[in-house]
Design a protein around this motif. Structure first.
Motif, PDB file in Angstrom:
ATOM      1  N   LEU A  38       5.864   7.304   7.755  1.00 29.76           N
ATOM      2  CA  LEU A  38       4.523   6.779   8.011  1.00 29.76           C
ATOM      3  C   LEU A  38       4.107   7.052   9.457  1.00 29.76           C
ATOM      4  O   LEU A  38       2.997   7.541   9.704  1.00 29.76           O
ATOM      5  CB  LEU A  38       4.454   5.273   7.720  1.00 29.76           C
ATOM      6  CG  LEU A  38       3.084   4.628   7.964  1.00 29.76           C
ATOM      7  CD1 LEU A  38       2.019   5.219   7.050  1.00 29.76           C
ATOM      8  CD2 LEU A  38       3.178   3.117   7.794  1.00 29.76           C
ATOM      9  N   ASN A  41       3.382  10.747   9.832  1.00 29.73           N
ATOM     10  CA  ASN A  41       2.138  11.138   9.174  1.00 29.73           C
ATOM     11  C   ASN A  41       0.923  10.713   9.996  1.00 29.73           C
ATOM     12  O   ASN A  41       0.018  11.511  10.230  1.00 29.73           O
ATOM     13  CB  ASN A  41       2.079  10.533   7.768  1.00 29.73           C
ATOM     14  CG  ASN A  41       0.918  11.069   6.972  1.00 29.73           C
ATOM     15  OD1 ASN A  41       0.670  12.257   6.929  1.00 29.73           O
ATOM     16  ND2 ASN A  41       0.184  10.166   6.347  1.00 29.73           N
ATOM     17  N   GLY A 119      -2.873   1.170   3.544  1.00 34.07           N
ATOM     18  CA  GLY A 119      -2.721   2.282   4.467  1.00 34.07           C
ATOM     19  C   GLY A 119      -1.934   1.904   5.695  1.00 34.07           C
ATOM     20  O   GLY A 119      -0.792   1.455   5.592  1.00 34.07           O
ATOM     21  N   TRP A 146      -6.417   3.114   8.924  1.00 34.13           N
ATOM     22  CA  TRP A 146      -6.383   4.229   7.984  1.00 34.13           C
ATOM     23  C   TRP A 146      -6.231   3.697   6.561  1.00 34.13           C
ATOM     24  O   TRP A 146      -5.391   2.840   6.307  1.00 34.13           O
ATOM     25  CB  TRP A 146      -5.183   5.131   8.275  1.00 34.13           C
ATOM     26  CG  TRP A 146      -5.269   5.925   9.534  1.00 34.13           C
ATOM     27  CD1 TRP A 146      -4.846   5.561  10.781  1.00 34.13           C
ATOM     28  CD2 TRP A 146      -5.789   7.243   9.667  1.00 34.13           C
ATOM     29  NE1 TRP A 146      -5.068   6.568  11.677  1.00 34.13           N
ATOM     30  CE2 TRP A 146      -5.642   7.628  11.016  1.00 34.13           C
ATOM     31  CE3 TRP A 146      -6.359   8.151   8.771  1.00 34.13           C
ATOM     32  CZ2 TRP A 146      -6.058   8.868  11.485  1.00 34.13           C
ATOM     33  CZ3 TRP A 146      -6.762   9.393   9.244  1.00 34.13           C
ATOM     34  CH2 TRP A 146      -6.619   9.735  10.587  1.00 34.13           C
ATOM     35  N   ASN A 147      -7.010   4.266   5.652  1.00 29.36           N
ATOM     36  CA  ASN A 147      -6.879   3.965   4.230  1.00 29.36           C
ATOM     37  C   ASN A 147      -6.245   5.162   3.544  1.00 29.36           C
ATOM     38  O   ASN A 147      -6.650   6.303   3.776  1.00 29.36           O
ATOM     39  CB  ASN A 147      -8.240   3.663   3.600  1.00 29.36           C
ATOM     40  CG  ASN A 147      -8.143   3.457   2.102  1.00 29.36           C
ATOM     41  OD1 ASN A 147      -8.733   4.206   1.327  1.00 29.36           O
ATOM     42  ND2 ASN A 147      -7.414   2.463   1.688  1.00 29.36           N
ATOM     43  N   ASN A 148      -5.226   4.897   2.723  1.00 29.21           N
ATOM     44  CA  ASN A 148      -4.577   5.954   1.944  1.00 29.21           C
ATOM     45  C   ASN A 148      -5.011   5.795   0.492  1.00 29.21           C
ATOM     46  O   ASN A 148      -4.557   4.890  -0.202  1.00 29.21           O
ATOM     47  CB  ASN A 148      -3.061   5.850   2.070  1.00 29.21           C
ATOM     48  CG  ASN A 148      -2.344   6.945   1.307  1.00 29.21           C
ATOM     49  OD1 ASN A 148      -2.959   7.809   0.695  1.00 29.21           O
ATOM     50  ND2 ASN A 148      -1.030   6.908   1.352  1.00 29.21           N
ATOM     51  N   ASP A 149      -5.894   6.659   0.054  1.00 29.29           N
ATOM     52  CA  ASP A 149      -6.397   6.628  -1.315  1.00 29.29           C
ATOM     53  C   ASP A 149      -5.775   7.803  -2.073  1.00 29.29           C
ATOM     54  O   ASP A 149      -6.259   8.926  -1.986  1.00 29.29           O
ATOM     55  CB  ASP A 149      -7.920   6.711  -1.329  1.00 29.29           C
ATOM     56  CG  ASP A 149      -8.520   6.554  -2.715  1.00 29.29           C
ATOM     57  OD1 ASP A 149      -7.793   6.148  -3.645  1.00 29.29           O
ATOM     58  OD2 ASP A 149      -9.724   6.839  -2.866  1.00 29.29           O
ATOM     59  N   GLY A 151      -3.128   9.553  -1.450  1.00 28.83           N
ATOM     60  CA  GLY A 151      -2.712  10.645  -0.578  1.00 28.83           C
ATOM     61  C   GLY A 151      -3.800  11.181   0.333  1.00 28.83           C
ATOM     62  O   GLY A 151      -3.529  12.002   1.199  1.00 28.83           O
ATOM     63  N   LYS A 152      -5.038  10.748   0.144  1.00 30.17           N
ATOM     64  CA  LYS A 152      -6.128  11.152   1.039  1.00 30.17           C
ATOM     65  C   LYS A 152      -6.324  10.043   2.067  1.00 30.17           C
ATOM     66  O   LYS A 152      -6.733   8.932   1.734  1.00 30.17           O
ATOM     67  CB  LYS A 152      -7.425  11.389   0.285  1.00 30.17           C
ATOM     68  CG  LYS A 152      -8.527  11.827   1.218  1.00 30.17           C
ATOM     69  CD  LYS A 152      -9.816  12.136   0.517  1.00 30.17           C
ATOM     70  CE  LYS A 152     -10.771  12.441   1.584  1.00 30.17           C
ATOM     71  NZ  LYS A 152     -11.877  12.987   1.610  1.00 30.17           N
ATOM     72  N   TRP A 153      -6.009  10.352   3.312  1.00 30.95           N
ATOM     73  CA  TRP A 153      -6.109   9.382   4.401  1.00 30.95           C
ATOM     74  C   TRP A 153      -7.481   9.491   5.050  1.00 30.95           C
ATOM     75  O   TRP A 153      -7.925  10.592   5.397  1.00 30.95           O
ATOM     76  CB  TRP A 153      -5.035   9.654   5.438  1.00 30.95           C
ATOM     77  CG  TRP A 153      -3.656   9.300   4.991  1.00 30.95           C
ATOM     78  CD1 TRP A 153      -2.778  10.095   4.294  1.00 30.95           C
ATOM     79  CD2 TRP A 153      -3.000   8.045   5.183  1.00 30.95           C
ATOM     80  NE1 TRP A 153      -1.623   9.416   4.062  1.00 30.95           N
ATOM     81  CE2 TRP A 153      -1.720   8.147   4.594  1.00 30.95           C
ATOM     82  CE3 TRP A 153      -3.357   6.858   5.803  1.00 30.95           C
ATOM     83  CZ2 TRP A 153      -0.815   7.097   4.611  1.00 30.95           C
ATOM     84  CZ3 TRP A 153      -2.454   5.813   5.829  1.00 30.95           C
ATOM     85  CH2 TRP A 153      -1.192   5.947   5.233  1.00 30.95           C
TER      86      TRP A 153
END
Length: 167
Positions: A38, A41, A119, A146-149, A151-153
């Motif tokens: 994390l 990334n 996220g 950050w929001n992880n939707d 795999g799309k950050w």
């Protein structure tokens, strides 16, 4: 005025508290932390976002920078005020940033906190360097949510505060 969500209130409280349970930070003994996907990334995303920010006067870079932000991003800046959308934030970036200065992450200040089922929170210190003089005269703290939707950050909230001269 928009209503603050409970998550955002928690982010503000975390930033104000100076909590020290960050992912990827060094221990008191100064040993290197174990690999943290994390942290790695978010650190890589920070590098990408601000590479585009730093070159936003070049063709396509402002749009690339924009792609990292949710359309309804909230950006809180202690001296510049609040913007409530990606479009408003980008207009301000284009007017006041592009071609004027670059942002640098201060080494060793980045912390990353997971947010369960959402996220991550990124926290650190950054400095600002003028293109015309090359001098890095500004310094500030920041928090990025950050929001992880799947795999799309994307960045949903930003706080940039404590702006001061870099002594």
């Amino acid at each position: 005025m928009k209503k603050q969500t409970p998550l955002f209130a928690a982010v503000i409280a975390l930033a104000a508290s100076g909590a020290s349970f960050a992912s990827g930070s060094n221990s008191a003994a100064g040993t290197k932390p174990a690999a943290d996907p994390l942290f790695d990334n978010i650190s890589a995303l920070d590098t990408e976002v601000f590479a585009a920010f730093n070159t936003c006067s070049e063709p396509g870079q402002l749009q690339k920078h924009a792609s990292y932000f949710a359309p309804d991003v909230e950006f809180y800046h202690d001296t510049g005020g609040v913007t409530w959308s990606r479009q408003e934030m980008l207009a301000s970036t284009e007017k006041y940033v592009c071609g004027h200065f670059r942002r640098e992450l201060v080494p060793g200040t980045l912390k990353v906190y997971p947010i369960k089922d959402f996220g991550a929170i990124e926290q650190g210190t950054h400095r600002f360097c003028q293109f015309d003089t090359g001098k890095c005269e500004g310094l500030a703290e920041f928090v990025i949510v950050w929001n992880n939707d799947n795999g799309k950050w994307q960045i949903t909230r930003v706080l940039s505060y404590g702006h001061r001269p870099n002594k």
